[in-house]
Design a protein around this motif. Structure first.
Motif, PDB file in Angstrom:
ATOM      1  N   GLU A  63     -90.195  22.423   5.566  1.00 13.83           N
ATOM      2  CA  GLU A  63     -91.442  22.226   4.823  1.00 13.83           C
ATOM      3  C   GLU A  63     -92.230  23.535   4.752  1.00 13.83           C
ATOM      4  OE1 GLU A  63     -93.864  18.575   5.589  1.00 13.83           O
ATOM      5  OE2 GLU A  63     -95.556  19.949   5.605  1.00 13.83           O
ATOM      6  N   LYS A  64     -92.285  24.257   5.857  1.00 12.13           N
ATOM      7  CA  LYS A  64     -93.004  25.539   5.898  1.00 12.13           C
ATOM      8  C   LYS A  64     -92.392  26.527   4.911  1.00 12.13           C
ATOM      9  CE  LYS A  64     -94.591  25.658  10.614  1.00 12.13           C
ATOM     10  NZ  LYS A  64     -94.037  26.028  11.906  1.00 12.13           N
ATOM     11  N   ILE A  65     -91.067  26.566   4.867  1.00  9.90           N
ATOM     12  CA  ILE A  65     -90.365  27.489   3.962  1.00  9.90           C
ATOM     13  C   ILE A  65     -90.667  27.121   2.509  1.00  9.90           C
ATOM     14  CG2 ILE A  65     -88.086  28.290   3.198  1.00  9.90           C
ATOM     15  CD1 ILE A  65     -87.190  27.808   6.206  1.00  9.90           C
TER      16      ILE A  65
ATOM     17  N   GLU B 180    -104.790  20.873  -1.616  1.00 12.69           N
ATOM     18  CA  GLU B 180    -103.362  20.709  -1.327  1.00 12.69           C
ATOM     19  C   GLU B 180    -102.636  22.045  -1.523  1.00 12.69           C
ATOM     20  OE1 GLU B 180    -102.979  16.035  -2.692  1.00 12.69           O
ATOM     21  OE2 GLU B 180    -102.607  17.594  -4.179  1.00 12.69           O
ATOM     22  N   ASN B 181    -101.468  22.153  -0.878  1.00 16.10           N
ATOM     23  CA  ASN B 181    -100.740  23.424  -0.915  1.00 16.10           C
ATOM     24  C   ASN B 181     -99.443  23.382  -1.705  1.00 16.10           C
ATOM     25  OD1 ASN B 181    -102.587  24.940   0.731  1.00 16.10           O
ATOM     26  ND2 ASN B 181    -101.912  23.666   2.435  1.00 16.10           N
ATOM     27  N   GLY B 182     -99.218  22.325  -2.475  1.00 17.87           N
ATOM     28  CA  GLY B 182     -97.981  22.223  -3.249  1.00 17.87           C
ATOM     29  C   GLY B 182     -96.848  21.644  -2.417  1.00 17.87           C
ATOM     30  N   GLY B 183     -95.627  22.022  -2.753  1.00 11.22           N
ATOM     31  CA  GLY B 183     -94.455  21.494  -2.039  1.00 11.22           C
ATOM     32  C   GLY B 183     -94.203  20.031  -2.337  1.00 11.22           C
ATOM     33  N   PHE B 184     -94.660  19.558  -3.502  1.00 10.53           N
ATOM     34  CA  PHE B 184     -94.583  18.133  -3.850  1.00 10.53           C
ATOM     35  C   PHE B 184     -93.154  17.615  -4.004  1.00 10.53           C
ATOM     36  CE2 PHE B 184     -98.508  19.919  -5.871  1.00 10.53           C
ATOM     37  CZ  PHE B 184     -99.415  19.376  -4.976  1.00 10.53           C
ATOM     38  N   CYS B 185     -92.203  18.539  -4.196  1.00 10.82           N
ATOM     39  CA  CYS B 185     -90.790  18.148  -4.325  1.00 10.82           C
ATOM     40  C   CYS B 185     -90.209  17.701  -2.990  1.00 10.82           C
ATOM     41  CB  CYS B 185     -89.978  19.320  -4.863  1.00 10.82           C
ATOM     42  SG  CYS B 185     -90.098  20.802  -3.829  1.00 10.82           S
ATOM     43  N   PHE B 186     -90.865  18.116  -1.910  1.00 11.24           N
ATOM     44  CA  PHE B 186     -90.315  17.883  -0.573  1.00 11.24           C
ATOM     45  C   PHE B 186     -90.627  16.461  -0.085  1.00 11.24           C
ATOM     46  CE2 PHE B 186     -89.680  19.006   3.991  1.00 11.24           C
ATOM     47  CZ  PHE B 186     -88.425  19.570   3.845  1.00 11.24           C
ATOM     48  N   PRO B 187     -89.627  15.779   0.504  1.00  7.07           N
ATOM     49  CA  PRO B 187     -89.807  14.357   0.856  1.00  7.07           C
ATOM     50  C   PRO B 187     -90.967  14.067   1.807  1.00  7.07           C
ATOM     51  CG  PRO B 187     -87.778  15.246   1.838  1.00  7.07           C
ATOM     52  CD  PRO B 187     -88.256  16.242   0.820  1.00  7.07           C
ATOM     53  N   THR B 188     -91.288  14.993   2.704  1.00  4.83           N
ATOM     54  CA  THR B 188     -92.397  14.731   3.637  1.00  4.83           C
ATOM     55  C   THR B 188     -93.762  15.028   2.996  1.00  4.83           C
ATOM     56  OG1 THR B 188     -92.087  16.954   4.556  1.00  4.83           O
ATOM     57  CG2 THR B 188     -91.060  15.125   5.745  1.00  4.83           C
TER      58      THR B 188
END
Ligand code: SF4
Ligand code: SF4
Length: 81
Positions: free
Chosen positions: A12-14, A32-40
């Motif tokens: 997630e950090k990456i 929010e910081n994005g990363g919406f594609c990531f399951p968590t």
């Protein structure tokens, strides 16, 4: 191979470090910081309008072999698959 919670946190950090969502025309800033594609992470709580999606040009897109777009509104890759 099982991916443990520590490994998910690392990934997630990456993803967040490479995410380009903040430059996207659909991005709304509600902390929010994005990363919406990531399951968590998954859907945004404030982005609601599809004004274009630049995920295709993000380094994460190729690295994770993503196929969907508008993760902020439609949910993570896993949710949309
Ligand atoms: S693919 Fe999209 S949601 Fe995922 S990290 Fe890149 S810009 Fe962010
Ligand atoms: S998931 Fe796609 S549409 Fe949503 S903010 Fe990121 S780049 Fe833009």
């Amino acid at each position: 191979m099982e991916v443990g919670p520590g490994e998910m946190e690392e990934r997630e950090k990456i993803v967040l470090s490479m995410c380009t969502c903040k430059s996207c025309p659909s991005f709304e800033d509600c902390g929010e910081n994005g990363g919406f594609c990531f399951p968590t992470i998954g859907k945004s709580s404030c982005i609601k309008t599809e004004n274009g999606c630049i995920c295709g040009g993000c380094p994460v897109y190729e690295k994770m072999g993503l196929k969907n777009i508008y993760f902020c509104i439609r949910g993570s890759e896993k949710e949309q698959s």
